[in-house]
Design an enzyme around this catalytic site. Structure first.
Site, PDB file in Angstrom:
ATOM      1  N   GLU A   1       0.835  -1.206   0.000  1.00 32.14           N
ATOM      2  CA  GLU A   1       0.000   0.000   0.000  1.00 32.14           C
ATOM      3  C   GLU A   1       0.866   1.250   0.000  1.00 32.14           C
ATOM      4  O   GLU A   1       2.098   1.181   0.189  1.00 32.14           O
ATOM      5  CB  GLU A   1      -0.906   0.000   1.244  1.00 32.14           C
TER       6      GLU A   1
ATOM      7  N   CYS B   1       5.005  -0.057  14.752  1.00 29.48           N
ATOM      8  CA  CYS B   1       4.739   0.934  13.696  1.00 29.48           C
ATOM      9  C   CYS B   1       4.073   2.151  14.319  1.00 29.48           C
ATOM     10  O   CYS B   1       2.987   2.060  14.877  1.00 29.48           O
ATOM     11  CB  CYS B   1       3.845   0.333  12.614  1.00 29.48           C
TER      12      CYS B   1
HETATM   13 MN    MN Z   1       1.042   1.627   5.584  1.00 32.43          MN
END
Ligand code: MN
Length: 152
Positions: A66, A120
């Site tokens: 993505e 993340c």
């Molecule tokens: Mn991403």
């Protein structure tokens, strides 16, 4: 208004789980653009304006390929795998840092026969990811290393 306070201390459990943190396996069907990856949101306080998540793939799993306007700051926490950022493919392992800039194609793959997990950091308010079109994929695969990565 949600006034629920997150406790100041949430001890680690075994195996990359934490007290008070929900473990969310992704729903998966044959058409999903990801495989064998779970998500835990570790920090999600409005005053931080960001979230810290922990993603973990089983051996052979992968995240969604993505891109989006928001950026990611990533630290690998467990296992080894491969990571695509833009047109670069690298082997990564524990404590390596990966910066994913805006509008950059990215994907993580647990290619080394072991589970592969990473932290993340992301904006709390963010745009929706874009998935590649057939044309985008063809362009990405013009690079031999990227093609080999994407074709597993
Ligand atoms: Mn991403």
């Amino acid at each position: 208004m949600d006034t629920e306070q997150v406790p100041a201390f949430r001890p680690a459990r075994d195996d990359y789980r934490w007290d008070g943190v929900a473990h969310m396996p992704y729903k998966q069907d044959g058409s999903a653009p990801f495989k064998d990856i779970s998500r835990q949101v570790l920090f999600d306080e409005p005053e931080l304006h960001c979230q810290l998540r922990y993603f973990e793939m089983a051996a052979g799993g992968y995240s969604t390929l993505e891109r989006h306007e928001h950026a990611h700051g990533v630290m690998i926490l467990c296992g080894h795998g491969h990571c695509l950022v833009g047109d670069e493919v690298r082997t990564v392992g524990p404590h390596d840092l990966v910066t994913i800039p805006a509008w950059t194609w990215h994907q993580f793959r647990a290619t080394q026969g072991e589970k592969f997990g990473f932290l993340c950091m992301v904006n709390q308010l963010r745009d929706k990811p874009q998935l590649p079109t057939a044309t985008d994929l063809a362009t990405l695969k013009e690079n031999a290393a990227v093609r080999a990565f994407l074709e597993g």
